[in-house]
Structure formats: C-alpha cells, structure tokens
Write a protein that holds these residues in place. Structure first.
Motif, PDB file in Angstrom:
ATOM      1  N   LEU A 180       1.460  -9.025   0.404  1.00 49.62           N
ATOM      2  CA  LEU A 180       2.623  -9.907   0.374  1.00 49.62           C
ATOM      3  C   LEU A 180       3.656  -9.472   1.405  1.00 49.62           C
ATOM      4  O   LEU A 180       3.730  -8.305   1.776  1.00 49.62           O
ATOM      5  N   ILE A 181       4.453 -10.434   1.831  1.00 52.67           N
ATOM      6  CA  ILE A 181       5.589 -10.168   2.701  1.00 52.67           C
ATOM      7  C   ILE A 181       6.844 -10.428   1.885  1.00 52.67           C
ATOM      8  O   ILE A 181       7.085 -11.560   1.454  1.00 52.67           O
ATOM      9  N   THR A 182       7.623  -9.411   1.654  1.00 52.81           N
ATOM     10  CA  THR A 182       8.818  -9.532   0.824  1.00 52.81           C
ATOM     11  C   THR A 182      10.041  -9.080   1.607  1.00 52.81           C
ATOM     12  O   THR A 182       9.966  -8.179   2.443  1.00 52.81           O
ATOM     13  N   HIS A 183      11.165  -9.715   1.321  1.00 52.59           N
ATOM     14  CA  HIS A 183      12.430  -9.294   1.910  1.00 52.59           C
ATOM     15  C   HIS A 183      12.911  -8.089   1.124  1.00 52.59           C
ATOM     16  O   HIS A 183      13.207  -8.171  -0.076  1.00 52.59           O
ATOM     17  N   LEU A 201       3.909  -1.309   4.843  1.00 51.40           N
ATOM     18  CA  LEU A 201       4.561  -1.354   6.150  1.00 51.40           C
ATOM     19  C   LEU A 201       5.982  -1.831   5.976  1.00 51.40           C
ATOM     20  O   LEU A 201       6.245  -2.797   5.239  1.00 51.40           O
ATOM     21  N   GLY A 202       6.909  -1.145   6.621  1.00 52.06           N
ATOM     22  CA  GLY A 202       8.302  -1.567   6.652  1.00 52.06           C
ATOM     23  C   GLY A 202       8.655  -2.052   8.045  1.00 52.06           C
ATOM     24  O   GLY A 202       8.485  -1.315   9.026  1.00 52.06           O
ATOM     25  N   PHE A 203       9.141  -3.284   8.144  1.00 47.39           N
ATOM     26  CA  PHE A 203       9.384  -3.876   9.461  1.00 47.39           C
ATOM     27  C   PHE A 203      10.818  -4.373   9.541  1.00 47.39           C
ATOM     28  O   PHE A 203      11.314  -5.045   8.629  1.00 47.39           O
ATOM     29  N   THR A 204      11.486  -4.031  10.630  1.00 46.67           N
ATOM     30  CA  THR A 204      12.814  -4.538  10.930  1.00 46.67           C
ATOM     31  C   THR A 204      12.675  -5.618  11.996  1.00 46.67           C
ATOM     32  O   THR A 204      12.426  -5.310  13.165  1.00 46.67           O
ATOM     33  N   GLY A 205      12.804  -6.869  11.573  1.00 47.51           N
ATOM     34  CA  GLY A 205      12.622  -7.977  12.493  1.00 47.51           C
ATOM     35  C   GLY A 205      12.459  -9.275  11.732  1.00 47.51           C
ATOM     36  O   GLY A 205      12.498  -9.309  10.496  1.00 47.51           O
ATOM     37  N   PRO A 206      12.247 -10.394  12.426  1.00 59.88           N
ATOM     38  CA  PRO A 206      12.118 -11.700  11.768  1.00 59.88           C
ATOM     39  C   PRO A 206      10.780 -11.846  11.033  1.00 59.88           C
ATOM     40  O   PRO A 206       9.820 -11.125  11.305  1.00 59.88           O
ATOM     41  N   LYS A 207      10.750 -12.797  10.109  1.00 62.04           N
ATOM     42  CA  LYS A 207       9.560 -13.005   9.288  1.00 62.04           C
ATOM     43  C   LYS A 207       8.381 -13.496  10.128  1.00 62.04           C
ATOM     44  O   LYS A 207       7.221 -13.194   9.825  1.00 62.04           O
ATOM     45  N   THR A 208       8.648 -14.260  11.179  1.00 62.56           N
ATOM     46  CA  THR A 208       7.557 -14.756  12.023  1.00 62.56           C
ATOM     47  C   THR A 208       6.763 -13.605  12.640  1.00 62.56           C
ATOM     48  O   THR A 208       5.531 -13.655  12.708  1.00 62.56           O
ATOM     49  N   GLU A 209       7.473 -12.551  13.080  1.00 66.47           N
ATOM     50  CA  GLU A 209       6.778 -11.403  13.649  1.00 66.47           C
ATOM     51  C   GLU A 209       6.075 -10.593  12.560  1.00 66.47           C
ATOM     52  O   GLU A 209       5.023 -10.003  12.807  1.00 66.47           O
ATOM     53  N   ALA A 210       6.638 -10.590  11.346  1.00 67.37           N
ATOM     54  CA  ALA A 210       5.959  -9.913  10.239  1.00 67.37           C
ATOM     55  C   ALA A 210       4.645 -10.606   9.905  1.00 67.37           C
ATOM     56  O   ALA A 210       3.629  -9.948   9.627  1.00 67.37           O
ATOM     57  N   LEU A 211       4.628 -11.925   9.951  1.00 65.27           N
ATOM     58  CA  LEU A 211       3.387 -12.673   9.719  1.00 65.27           C
ATOM     59  C   LEU A 211       2.358 -12.376  10.805  1.00 65.27           C
ATOM     60  O   LEU A 211       1.159 -12.292  10.532  1.00 65.27           O
ATOM     61  N   ASP A 212       2.837 -12.203  12.038  1.00 64.14           N
ATOM     62  CA  ASP A 212       1.922 -11.878  13.133  1.00 64.14           C
ATOM     63  C   ASP A 212       1.313 -10.490  12.931  1.00 64.14           C
ATOM     64  O   ASP A 212       0.121 -10.280  13.188  1.00 64.14           O
ATOM     65  N   ILE A 213       2.102  -9.522  12.458  1.00 70.92           N
ATOM     66  CA  ILE A 213       1.581  -8.177  12.184  1.00 70.92           C
ATOM     67  C   ILE A 213       0.526  -8.234  11.082  1.00 70.92           C
ATOM     68  O   ILE A 213      -0.535  -7.601  11.183  1.00 70.92           O
ATOM     69  N   ARG A 240      11.726  -2.135  14.634  1.00 76.26           N
ATOM     70  CA  ARG A 240      11.155  -0.910  14.078  1.00 76.26           C
ATOM     71  C   ARG A 240      10.010  -1.283  13.129  1.00 76.26           C
ATOM     72  O   ARG A 240      10.088  -2.279  12.410  1.00 76.26           O
ATOM     73  N   LEU A 241       8.965  -0.438  13.116  1.00 73.97           N
ATOM     74  CA  LEU A 241       7.834  -0.620  12.210  1.00 73.97           C
ATOM     75  C   LEU A 241       7.437   0.744  11.660  1.00 73.97           C
ATOM     76  O   LEU A 241       7.211   1.686  12.416  1.00 73.97           O
ATOM     77  N   TRP A 242       7.390   0.860  10.333  1.00 76.11           N
ATOM     78  CA  TRP A 242       6.948   2.085   9.660  1.00 76.11           C
ATOM     79  C   TRP A 242       5.677   1.792   8.881  1.00 76.11           C
ATOM     80  O   TRP A 242       5.436   0.659   8.440  1.00 76.11           O
ATOM     81  N   TYR A 243       4.884   2.831   8.693  1.00 75.49           N
ATOM     82  CA  TYR A 243       3.581   2.650   8.038  1.00 75.49           C
ATOM     83  C   TYR A 243       3.261   3.868   7.188  1.00 75.49           C
ATOM     84  O   TYR A 243       3.469   5.013   7.613  1.00 75.49           O
ATOM     85  N   VAL A 244       2.791   3.634   5.959  1.00 74.82           N
ATOM     86  CA  VAL A 244       2.355   4.708   5.073  1.00 74.82           C
ATOM     87  C   VAL A 244       1.159   4.199   4.282  1.00 74.82           C
ATOM     88  O   VAL A 244       1.105   3.028   3.902  1.00 74.82           O
ATOM     89  N   ARG A 245       0.193   5.095   4.057  1.00 71.76           N
ATOM     90  CA  ARG A 245      -1.011   4.704   3.321  1.00 71.76           C
ATOM     91  C   ARG A 245      -1.417   5.831   2.384  1.00 71.76           C
ATOM     92  O   ARG A 245      -1.319   7.006   2.722  1.00 71.76           O
ATOM     93  N   TYR A 246      -1.879   5.456   1.190  1.00 77.93           N
ATOM     94  CA  TYR A 246      -2.492   6.395   0.256  1.00 77.93           C
ATOM     95  C   TYR A 246      -3.754   5.746  -0.286  1.00 77.93           C
ATOM     96  O   TYR A 246      -3.689   4.703  -0.943  1.00 77.93           O
ATOM     97  N   ALA A 247      -4.899   6.336   0.012  1.00 76.39           N
ATOM     98  CA  ALA A 247      -6.200   5.773  -0.377  1.00 76.39           C
ATOM     99  C   ALA A 247      -6.309   4.364   0.202  1.00 76.39           C
ATOM    100  O   ALA A 247      -6.181   4.189   1.410  1.00 76.39           O
ATOM    101  N   ASP A 248      -6.518   3.352  -0.621  1.00 78.71           N
ATOM    102  CA  ASP A 248      -6.673   1.991  -0.109  1.00 78.71           C
ATOM    103  C   ASP A 248      -5.391   1.176  -0.233  1.00 78.71           C
ATOM    104  O   ASP A 248      -5.398  -0.035  -0.025  1.00 78.71           O
ATOM    105  N   ASP A 249      -4.286   1.810  -0.550  1.00 78.92           N
ATOM    106  CA  ASP A 249      -3.004   1.124  -0.715  1.00 78.92           C
ATOM    107  C   ASP A 249      -2.091   1.526   0.437  1.00 78.92           C
ATOM    108  O   ASP A 249      -1.856   2.715   0.655  1.00 78.92           O
ATOM    109  N   PHE A 250      -1.584   0.547   1.179  1.00 81.31           N
ATOM    110  CA  PHE A 250      -0.698   0.865   2.300  1.00 81.31           C
ATOM    111  C   PHE A 250       0.527  -0.042   2.263  1.00 81.31           C
ATOM    112  O   PHE A 250       0.525  -1.121   1.666  1.00 81.31           O
TER     113      PHE A 250
END
Length: 404
Positions: free
Chosen positions: A151-154, A117-129, A105-115
């Motif tokens: 940043l990518i945070t758990h 993403l919430g991702f359900t999956g391994p960190k390797t795929e998060a780095l690819d995104i 699963r991947l969720w996305y929200v943005r306000y102005a220049d700040d966005f």
C-alpha cells in the motif's frame, strides 16, 4: 535448499505438506528470504535510492520567513505582544516548502519478506517506485508483488504497518523544545496497534471481564506467576520503542486480575487473600513497583526461586535494542518449578547421578502409565532420571524401578 522448501509444517501435531513457497513463521523463512531478496536490496540501494535522492534541504517557505522577520522587528521595537502573535502565526505553518521540486529522499528497510520504503515526494513518483519494484521482482526474481498488502499511505494522515508496529510521521505544532522551536514535526513515530492490545487482552477476558485460566490450574503457583510474567514482559519489551507504550496498562490490569483469580481458584481461597499473601514491593532501576511475588525455598545453602508479576515501567525508550530472538514464554502445559527443582530420579526416586533423558518423538509416549499420560499431555520431551534408569531406558531394558 530443496529439502528445506519441501519440509512441510506441523499444526496441532499434524503434518501438512506445502506445494509452493515457505510456510509463514517457519524457522528458516528469514534465512531463505534473505538469500532470495538480497538482489532486491542491491537494486534499491544502487538504483532506486540514487534516482530518488536530490537536494540538500527544502527551500525556506516565503510566508513563514516573512512572519519570522516581522516578529524579530517587533521584538527589537519592544512590542512583545505583536512579536508573540506573529510567532504564533508562523508556527502554525510549515517552515519549509512541502512540495519542493528540488528535494527528494527515499529510505528502505527490510526484515525477511517484509519491507518498508519511506519517500519524500509526490504520490505520482511513489506509484512509479512501486511499479519499478514490482517489475524487478517479476522479471529478476520471478516473484509477484501483492497488490493487497503493498500500500501507499500518507505517513502524516495514515499509519503504515511494519513488524507489528504502526509507523507514521509525527506532527504537533504545540510541542516545543527549550529554544521555543517545534521539535517533533517530521519525526518518525512508532505506535502499539490497538488491535494488538485487544487481542492479548482477549486471552484473559470473558464476557468483558477478566477470568481465571483453567488450563494452568495443574501448575504450581510459582509456575503460574512466571508464565503470566513471561507473556506480559515479552510484549512490553518488544514495544519499548512505541510512544504510546502506556496503553499496555490496560493489558496489565486484565492479566493481573486473571492471575489473581487463577491463583485463588487453585488455592481455594478469595482474591483478597491472594493479594495479602503474594503482594510485595520490587526495587528496580526505574523505581519501586508493587508486584505479586512467589518464593520457593530450596534449603539453607541455595537462594530461593522467585517469580513475580509486574515490575516493568511503561515509559518509552527510543534507544532500546530489540532482540531478534523471540521471548521465552512457557506454555500452560509446562511445569517450571518441577524442572528447576527436579534433583531426583522421576522413576525410582534416587538422588545419585541425576541426568536428563531426552525423548526424540512424542509419539513414543504410549500413555499407558499415569506419568506418560502427563508427559504426553504437556508435550514434555525430557525426563529427569538417575544414571542406572537412564542406561536401562537407552538399552530398552527398563520395565520399572530397579530393586535394591
């Protein structure tokens, strides 16, 4: 567009030119960001989200299913103690497979220049995104993704920061609903950052103790109370979604003591007398609160002006709607009571046909008279005048009150 980008910005009443981008906090910054980043929204919604979405639900965890089944059998046999122990063991482990390869699963929200993403999956795929987003911004929008801020945070072990909130995934095996099931695991939680509370408390503190605000002593008691309430209320309402909203109680205490000391300093009396004079009870839909209240009578035909500090519940409301408009908080240089009660000309004292004169530039106030010095010091751009004085000001013929 070129004019908006080259407009510059004001800081401490001084103009500063900008040579690239839009200044942080500019009035048109969100609009310009939406114009530019609309392509990013479409890219994420039409490509990234479909590429990283699969599966209906995670698979049931076999160890969890075995314990639940064994507990059910023990319950049927009447061995409630064994069933309870097996249930406790089951509720100490995840009910679904955390690393299910068939679920994303991947969720996305943005306000102005700040966005975010919430991702359900391994960190390797998060780095690819993250890499795909950086390439899209660089190739399509000619923008560079900030490595320091992206940043990518758990989400369960760390907090992500978005629009002043701390965002993380809730987890508590001891929280159950009416059916005895764990009810908050996997939910999204919003927190008030501790640094935000301390930063606002610092406005009212000195050497670890609340102190008075000397810059507000020139205002009336009504104005002082209204200013304190505006600052406190704006912060509480903005963080209404946070489940640790009660932590703002420390801020309220510091602000209340600072308010009492400011009023005591202004009225030349003790803090105890301030409490006796202004203490009141306020009835709201959330209950009755003890507040500090100031009333200003306006005659028999008008309701009095009322300002109070406090009267806000610190209970979370997860359905609260946050307005995009910044809460109005009068600065320490404004005189609220004078603006509300001004029903006569401030120049000649006439009460006939009172109007408001707007000054285009504060630089036009030379500060030669005492009134102009006060207006310049408080950055006031309005002046309450009668119609005669108003016309003479606009025609450049005003040299003092008219003689009658």
């Amino acid at each position: 567009m070129r004019g908006l980008l080259n407009a510059g910005y004001m800081e401490d009443w001084r103009f500063n030119a900008i040579y690239s981008g839009v200044p942080q906090g500019g009035v048109v910054s969100p609009i310009l960001s939406n114009l530019v980043l609309d392509k990013l929204d479409k890219y994420v919604e039409k490509q990234l989200i479909p590429d990283n979405t699969r599966g209906q639900r995670r698979k049931m965890s076999p160890p969890y299913a075995a314990l639940v089944k064994a507990a059910a059998k023990a319950r049927k046999k009447g061995d409630l103690d064994t069933a309870w122990e097996l249930t406790k063991q089951a509720q100490a482990m995840p009910s679904r497979v955390p690393n299910d390869e068939n679920f994303r699963r991947l969720w996305y929200v943005r306000y102005a220049d700040d966005f975010l993403l919430g991702f359900t999956g391994p960190k390797t795929e998060a780095l690819d995104i993250k890499q795909r987003i950086a390439e899209f911004l660089r190739d399509e929008l000619k923008l560079q993704l900030s490595e320091e801020k992206t940043l990518i945070t758990h989400a369960r072990d760390e907090n992500a920061h978005f629009l002043g909130y701390e965002v993380h995934v809730l987890h508590a095996d001891n929280q159950h609903d009416h059916r005895g099931r764990r009810c908050i695991n996997g939910g999204i939680g919003f927190r008030v950052p501790g640094r935000v509370i301390e930063a606002h408390r610092a406005k009212f503190m000195r050497h670890g103790k609340p102190v008075h605000r000397p810059e507000r002593l020139s205002d009336s008691a009504y104005s002082i109370v209204a200013q304190y309430q505006a600052e406190y209320s704006g912060l509480v309402q903005y963080y209404r979604l946070a489940y640790n909203l009660h932590m703002l109680g420390k801020l309220k205490r510091a602000a209340e003591v600072s308010l009492v000391k400011t009023l005591a300093n202004k009225l030349r009396c003790s803090c105890r007398k301030i409490y006796r004079r202004f203490r009141a009870e306020l009835l709201t839909i959330h209950g009755t609160f003890k507040v500090l209240m100031v009333k200003v009578e306006r005659g028999p035909k008008k309701k009095p002006l009322v300002a109070h500090f406090g009267g806000l519940t610190l209970s979370r409301n997860k359905w609260a709607a946050i307005s995009e408009r910044e809460p109005t908080a009068w600065s320490g240089r404004s005189e609220i009571q004078q603006r509300l009660l001004a029903q006569r000309c401030e120049l000649c004292g006439s009460e006939n046909q009172v109007e408001v004169h707007h000054i285009r530039k504060l630089a036009n106030l030379k500060g030669s008279s005492r009134g102009e010095k006060i207006m310049a010091g408080r950055h006031r751009k309005t002046l309450v005048v009668c119609q005669d004085c108003h016309q003479r000001i606009h025609y450049g013929r005003y040299d003092g009150p008219a003689l009658t």
